[in-house]
Scaffold this active site. Sequence first.
Site, PDB file in Angstrom:
ATOM      1  N   ARG A   1      69.892  20.036   7.640  1.00 63.22           N
ATOM      2  CA  ARG A   1      70.742  21.322   7.631  1.00 63.22           C
ATOM      3  C   ARG A   1      70.406  22.269   6.464  1.00 63.22           C
ATOM      4  NH1 ARG A   1      73.150  20.151  12.377  1.00 63.22           N
ATOM      5  NH2 ARG A   1      73.975  22.123  12.223  1.00 63.22           N
TER       6      ARG A   1
ATOM      7  N   GLU B   1      74.035  25.300 -10.857  1.00 65.58           N
ATOM      8  CA  GLU B   1      74.046  26.736 -10.488  1.00 65.58           C
ATOM      9  C   GLU B   1      73.176  27.457 -11.274  1.00 65.58           C
ATOM     10  OE1 GLU B   1      76.407  24.551 -11.285  1.00 65.58           O
ATOM     11  OE2 GLU B   1      78.068  25.045 -10.654  1.00 65.58           O
TER      12      GLU B   1
ATOM     13  N   TYR C   1      74.632  19.165 -10.429  1.00 62.12           N
ATOM     14  CA  TYR C   1      74.911  20.489 -10.301  1.00 62.12           C
ATOM     15  C   TYR C   1      73.756  21.452 -10.913  1.00 62.12           C
ATOM     16  CZ  TYR C   1      79.593  21.207  -8.540  1.00 62.12           C
ATOM     17  OH  TYR C   1      80.973  21.437  -7.783  1.00 62.12           O
TER      18      TYR C   1
ATOM     19  N   ASP D   1      66.998  37.565  12.253  1.00 61.30           N
ATOM     20  CA  ASP D   1      67.625  36.094  12.177  1.00 61.30           C
ATOM     21  C   ASP D   1      66.724  35.262  13.142  1.00 61.30           C
ATOM     22  OD1 ASP D   1      69.123  33.811  12.444  1.00 61.30           O
ATOM     23  OD2 ASP D   1      70.956  34.807  12.457  1.00 61.30           O
TER      24      ASP D   1
END
Length: 422
Positions: free
Chosen positions: A237, A56, A54, A201
Amino acid sequence: MSYAPHIEAQDAEIYAALVGETHRQRDGLELIPSENYVSKAVLEANGSVFTNKYSEGYPGKRYYGGQEYTDVIERIAIERACKLFGCKHANVQAHAGANANVAVYFALLQPGETVLGMDLSHGGHLTHGHPVTHVAKVFNFVRYKMKDPDTGEIDYEALREVALREKPKLILAGFSAYTREVDYAKMKAIADEVGALTMADMAHIAGLIAGGALRNPFDDGFDIITTTTHKSLRGPRGALILTRDNPEIAKKIDKSVFPGLQGGPLMHHVAARAVAFGEAMKPEFKTYAQQVLKNAKAMEKVFLDRGVRLMGGGTSNHMLLADVHGSLGVPGKVAQTVLDEVHITLNMNSIADDPRSPFDPSGIRFGTPAITTRGFDEADCALVANIMLDVLEDHENETVKTRAKEQIHALCLARPLSDSFV
Ligand code: DSN
């Protein structure tokens, strides 16, 4: 040899599917223009121990301990992304292209404010504010289109008129089914006239821009670029949000991704993105990007010579959109199915102003990033285009399909993808 010995030993069902998918990818032609084959190095990073962590926050500013190595990989990913695209800031945490776009809207706009984007039916993308999306309930999306679907030129005069009338805060360039180059400079001039920010984009074409084969919107002064990392850029991805040179915008975007939209970043994906960016910085990637375009042109020639209407009149990038219903009387859905049968994978797609439903459209969309990774050249691609049309022109003829399958099999054996698979 096992493709994944530990999975094989403990989970027969998943292993069987993994073997099936490996063979499907290896033994068939992947023409979906948003797909590609990553290298073994990218796969290793994606399946690495970083999946356990993790993280964050951002490098040097995390909430949990134990970040000495996650900081290293995220810093490297950021530095490489900035170098690749010539910008000052990169957020490498967005889990997907949709998240990246949503994060930018919430970073820069107030509810109700206007975004000007390309119509989905003319090649835009769902996340550019299609009415079915959540963001369309929050922001006001207005549309521009092509002037003529047979040349692909965007109607910049109409775009300017809409911009003057609607006063957008953000003008969006970018697409998922558009085959020509955008005139970023023209859009930037219109944005400046109405005081709008500019975002490209470039999910489909990021690899072609990184490889120098297509124009970089930052060179025309665009403020922000979003992109996925798994299409022509040939990474895992995921997504990227790039800011050209405005630290205030960059700060807002970082806050919008975390804590605004997402929780912990997927650090194994970030590691794999860093590896892929490293690959895209190599000279070979420039050759790859150029070859993607040449291969698309080779397919274009066959389709046009054999009388098939292509949206935009052809292609200037990696992708083609053929009106197979209009030209051959074969609906896109049927074309997708029969080509699947001969191991050519692509997707049915609406053409501009399609008279048919999006669920049974007139067109097929296909492209060359994945087969170029396989080593296909122009002659191979012309052969593939001819096989596709042989099948589509006579799609109930089993002899034609059997011959096509054999030809595809031979091509796959000749171009084995040894850098990507066990
Ligand atoms: N699904 C992607 C594509 O195929 O273009 C876009 O999100």
